[in-house]
Design a protein around this motif. Sequence first.
Motif, PDB file in Angstrom:
ATOM      1  N   GLY A 186       0.813  -1.205   0.000  1.00  0.00           N
ATOM      2  CA  GLY A 186       0.000   0.000   0.000  1.00  0.00           C
ATOM      3  C   GLY A 186       0.849   1.258   0.000  1.00  0.00           C
ATOM      4  O   GLY A 186       0.535   2.240  -0.676  1.00  0.00           O
ATOM      5  N   HIS A 187       1.951   1.230   0.754  1.00  0.00           N
ATOM      6  CA  HIS A 187       2.855   2.385   0.771  1.00  0.00           C
ATOM      7  C   HIS A 187       3.478   2.605  -0.611  1.00  0.00           C
ATOM      8  O   HIS A 187       3.632   3.746  -1.058  1.00  0.00           O
ATOM      9  N   ILE A 188       3.838   1.498  -1.274  1.00  0.00           N
ATOM     10  CA  ILE A 188       4.379   1.621  -2.631  1.00  0.00           C
ATOM     11  C   ILE A 188       3.309   2.169  -3.573  1.00  0.00           C
ATOM     12  O   ILE A 188       3.587   2.998  -4.440  1.00  0.00           O
ATOM     13  N   GLY A 189       2.068   1.703  -3.391  1.00  0.00           N
ATOM     14  CA  GLY A 189       0.970   2.204  -4.210  1.00  0.00           C
ATOM     15  C   GLY A 189       0.768   3.701  -4.063  1.00  0.00           C
ATOM     16  O   GLY A 189       0.511   4.411  -5.043  1.00  0.00           O
ATOM     17  N   ILE A 190       0.877   4.214  -2.839  1.00  0.00           N
ATOM     18  CA  ILE A 190       0.739   5.660  -2.622  1.00  0.00           C
ATOM     19  C   ILE A 190       1.876   6.412  -3.294  1.00  0.00           C
ATOM     20  O   ILE A 190       1.677   7.476  -3.886  1.00  0.00           O
ATOM     21  N   GLU A 191       3.086   5.875  -3.210  1.00  0.00           N
ATOM     22  CA  GLU A 191       4.230   6.487  -3.894  1.00  0.00           C
ATOM     23  C   GLU A 191       3.968   6.571  -5.394  1.00  0.00           C
ATOM     24  O   GLU A 191       4.221   7.609  -6.027  1.00  0.00           O
ATOM     25  N   LEU A 192       3.444   5.487  -5.976  1.00  0.00           N
ATOM     26  CA  LEU A 192       3.132   5.483  -7.401  1.00  0.00           C
ATOM     27  C   LEU A 192       2.003   6.448  -7.732  1.00  0.00           C
ATOM     28  O   LEU A 192       2.010   7.090  -8.790  1.00  0.00           O
ATOM     29  N   LEU A 193       1.040   6.544  -6.828  1.00  0.00           N
ATOM     30  CA  LEU A 193      -0.099   7.420  -7.055  1.00  0.00           C
ATOM     31  C   LEU A 193       0.330   8.863  -7.272  1.00  0.00           C
ATOM     32  O   LEU A 193      -0.294   9.614  -8.033  1.00  0.00           O
ATOM     33  N   ASP A 194       1.412   9.238  -6.637  1.00  0.00           N
ATOM     34  CA  ASP A 194       1.894  10.612  -6.732  1.00  0.00           C
ATOM     35  C   ASP A 194       2.629  10.896  -8.040  1.00  0.00           C
ATOM     36  O   ASP A 194       2.785  12.062  -8.393  1.00  0.00           O
ATOM     37  N   ARG A 195       3.038   9.837  -8.738  1.00  0.00           N
ATOM     38  CA  ARG A 195       3.892  10.074  -9.908  1.00  0.00           C
ATOM     39  C   ARG A 195       3.411   9.442 -11.197  1.00  0.00           C
ATOM     40  O   ARG A 195       3.917   9.787 -12.265  1.00  0.00           O
ATOM     41  N   ASP A 196       2.466   8.506 -11.146  1.00  0.00           N
ATOM     42  CA  ASP A 196       2.122   7.745 -12.346  1.00  0.00           C
ATOM     43  C   ASP A 196       0.650   7.942 -12.718  1.00  0.00           C
ATOM     44  O   ASP A 196      -0.244   7.483 -12.008  1.00  0.00           O
ATOM     45  N   PRO A 197       0.372   8.624 -13.823  1.00  0.00           N
ATOM     46  CA  PRO A 197      -1.017   8.914 -14.207  1.00  0.00           C
ATOM     47  C   PRO A 197      -1.796   7.705 -14.686  1.00  0.00           C
ATOM     48  O   PRO A 197      -2.995   7.820 -14.954  1.00  0.00           O
ATOM     49  N   ARG A 198      -1.162   6.549 -14.787  1.00  0.00           N
ATOM     50  CA  ARG A 198      -1.886   5.355 -15.214  1.00  0.00           C
ATOM     51  C   ARG A 198      -2.789   4.791 -14.130  1.00  0.00           C
ATOM     52  O   ARG A 198      -3.686   3.985 -14.414  1.00  0.00           O
ATOM     53  N   ILE A 199      -2.589   5.205 -12.896  1.00  0.00           N
ATOM     54  CA  ILE A 199      -3.357   4.647 -11.789  1.00  0.00           C
ATOM     55  C   ILE A 199      -4.735   5.295 -11.735  1.00  0.00           C
ATOM     56  O   ILE A 199      -4.867   6.508 -11.560  1.00  0.00           O
ATOM     57  N   ALA A 200      -5.774   4.464 -11.872  1.00  0.00           N
ATOM     58  CA  ALA A 200      -7.159   4.946 -11.863  1.00  0.00           C
ATOM     59  C   ALA A 200      -7.861   4.651 -10.549  1.00  0.00           C
ATOM     60  O   ALA A 200      -9.041   4.994 -10.384  1.00  0.00           O
ATOM     61  N   GLY A 201      -7.181   4.033  -9.626  1.00  0.00           N
ATOM     62  CA  GLY A 201      -7.758   3.739  -8.320  1.00  0.00           C
ATOM     63  C   GLY A 201      -6.758   2.978  -7.482  1.00  0.00           C
ATOM     64  O   GLY A 201      -5.933   2.217  -8.010  1.00  0.00           O
ATOM     65  N   LEU A 202      -6.806   3.212  -6.173  1.00  0.00           N
ATOM     66  CA  LEU A 202      -5.892   2.537  -5.247  1.00  0.00           C
ATOM     67  C   LEU A 202      -6.670   2.059  -4.030  1.00  0.00           C
ATOM     68  O   LEU A 202      -7.405   2.840  -3.421  1.00  0.00           O
ATOM     69  N   MET A 203      -6.522   0.783  -3.697  1.00  0.00           N
ATOM     70  CA  MET A 203      -7.069   0.230  -2.455  1.00  0.00           C
ATOM     71  C   MET A 203      -5.902  -0.134  -1.560  1.00  0.00           C
ATOM     72  O   MET A 203      -4.965  -0.813  -1.992  1.00  0.00           O
ATOM     73  N   ILE A 204      -5.943   0.326  -0.304  1.00  0.00           N
ATOM     74  CA  ILE A 204      -4.880   0.017   0.650  1.00  0.00           C
ATOM     75  C   ILE A 204      -5.461  -0.739   1.835  1.00  0.00           C
ATOM     76  O   ILE A 204      -6.566  -0.469   2.289  1.00  0.00           O
ATOM     77  N   MET A 205      -4.677  -1.685   2.344  1.00  0.00           N
ATOM     78  CA  MET A 205      -5.064  -2.486   3.509  1.00  0.00           C
ATOM     79  C   MET A 205      -3.872  -2.563   4.451  1.00  0.00           C
ATOM     80  O   MET A 205      -2.761  -2.877   4.020  1.00  0.00           O
ATOM     81  N   GLY A 206      -4.084  -2.253   5.718  1.00  0.00           N
ATOM     82  CA  GLY A 206      -2.995  -2.310   6.685  1.00  0.00           C
ATOM     83  C   GLY A 206      -1.911  -1.298   6.406  1.00  0.00           C
ATOM     84  O   GLY A 206      -0.753  -1.508   6.759  1.00  0.00           O
ATOM     85  N   THR A 207      -2.287  -0.173   5.794  1.00  0.00           N
ATOM     86  CA  THR A 207      -1.325   0.831   5.338  1.00  0.00           C
ATOM     87  C   THR A 207      -1.741   2.215   5.821  1.00  0.00           C
ATOM     88  O   THR A 207      -2.609   2.845   5.212  1.00  0.00           O
ATOM     89  N   PRO A 208      -1.156   2.737   6.870  1.00  0.00           N
ATOM     90  CA  PRO A 208      -1.461   4.119   7.248  1.00  0.00           C
ATOM     91  C   PRO A 208      -0.631   5.098   6.409  1.00  0.00           C
ATOM     92  O   PRO A 208       0.600   5.033   6.412  1.00  0.00           O
ATOM     93  N   PRO A 209      -1.265   5.996   5.666  1.00  0.00           N
ATOM     94  CA  PRO A 209      -0.506   6.996   4.894  1.00  0.00           C
ATOM     95  C   PRO A 209       0.120   8.010   5.854  1.00  0.00           C
ATOM     96  O   PRO A 209      -0.588   8.840   6.421  1.00  0.00           O
ATOM     97  N   VAL A 210       1.420   7.933   6.034  1.00  0.00           N
ATOM     98  CA  VAL A 210       2.076   8.726   7.065  1.00  0.00           C
ATOM     99  C   VAL A 210       2.897   9.855   6.455  1.00  0.00           C
ATOM    100  O   VAL A 210       3.349   9.777   5.313  1.00  0.00           O
ATOM    101  N   SER A 211       3.104  10.899   7.249  1.00  0.00           N
ATOM    102  CA  SER A 211       4.027  11.954   6.874  1.00  0.00           C
ATOM    103  C   SER A 211       5.450  11.443   6.998  1.00  0.00           C
ATOM    104  O   SER A 211       5.711  10.422   7.649  1.00  0.00           O
ATOM    105  N   ARG A 212       6.406  12.147   6.417  1.00  0.00           N
ATOM    106  CA  ARG A 212       7.794  11.702   6.413  1.00  0.00           C
ATOM    107  C   ARG A 212       8.385  11.696   7.822  1.00  0.00           C
ATOM    108  O   ARG A 212       8.096  12.558   8.648  1.00  0.00           O
ATOM    109  N   GLY A 213       9.250  10.704   8.074  1.00  0.00           N
ATOM    110  CA  GLY A 213      10.061  10.700   9.281  1.00  0.00           C
ATOM    111  C   GLY A 213       9.443   9.986  10.462  1.00  0.00           C
ATOM    112  O   GLY A 213       8.330   9.466  10.420  1.00  0.00           O
ATOM    113  N   ILE A 214      10.182   9.959  11.555  1.00  0.00           N
ATOM    114  CA  ILE A 214       9.832   9.175  12.728  1.00  0.00           C
ATOM    115  C   ILE A 214       8.523   9.628  13.366  1.00  0.00           C
ATOM    116  O   ILE A 214       7.715   8.810  13.797  1.00  0.00           O
ATOM    117  N   PHE A 215       8.271  10.947  13.410  1.00  0.00           N
ATOM    118  CA  PHE A 215       7.055  11.423  14.066  1.00  0.00           C
ATOM    119  C   PHE A 215       5.809  11.064  13.256  1.00  0.00           C
ATOM    120  O   PHE A 215       4.763  10.743  13.819  1.00  0.00           O
TER     121      PHE A 215
END
Length: 286
Positions: free
Chosen positions: A103-132
Amino acid sequence: MLYRRIQTRQASIALVETRNDGFPVLFLHGNSSSSDVFVRQFESHLASRHRLIALDLPGHGASDDAADPKTAYTIPGFANTLVEVLDALAIDHLAIVGWSLGGHIGIELLDRDPRIAGLMIMGTPPVSRGIFGMLRGFQPQFDLTLTTKGRLTRREMDRLARLCFGEAPQHGLREAIARTDWRMRKILGHGLMMGSGVDQRKVVEHCPVPLAVVNGEREPFARLDYLAGLDYANLWDGQCHVIPAVGHASFLEAPDQFNVLLGRFIDDAAAFAVLNQASGLGRRHG
């Protein structure tokens, strides 16, 4: 089923896909797992309706270990390999189903690849950068350290298997942990702590494509309250779905309930792709 390998700069990638020309759906497995984890989806009615594709990430399953581990075993590094795979498959639009690391890889791709028409994530919290950012999105528990530890003992592998796959994981899924390139977990963990990759929270708060969030009620890693509290730009169904009485791998532990959601989501992603192509809607990336 069609089994094939695609050579990328980092590794020869093993993948399996269904033999039809339906809407493409790419499944991305989690840390120390393999494409075998999606067996319940490939055995379902979805396989006869859509072009389902599942691959083993570099350092996992039947794929090769990475040629340059420090570059390949990061979220951006995995995403780079997947761009090469999609190019080789000549796919111009698809949905991605990403579990945990996938899911984290999918979010990374979502930001750069216009071919993605939908993303489902499971067990993946979209987090801000870094430890905090990590601390806000993940549950603070000792077992989480197993996902970033190099060499694991057999007892630690068994513990990680139960956390990831449920209390009675199949033998093949246990062995997927043992097969994983042990360097991957350490490099991945270091990259996450150093903030490599996009700010995933910002991506989901601005993404224009349908984003489905599905988790088990007993999710051991991601904080469900954190996921429910994000300000998503395009949250599919207008809610984060929680499947009762299951853990990290809801798609494996409760496939009937999960596959109903997945089928609806794929249909909506396919409709979005058609609308996007017809309208010429542009997307900004990077």
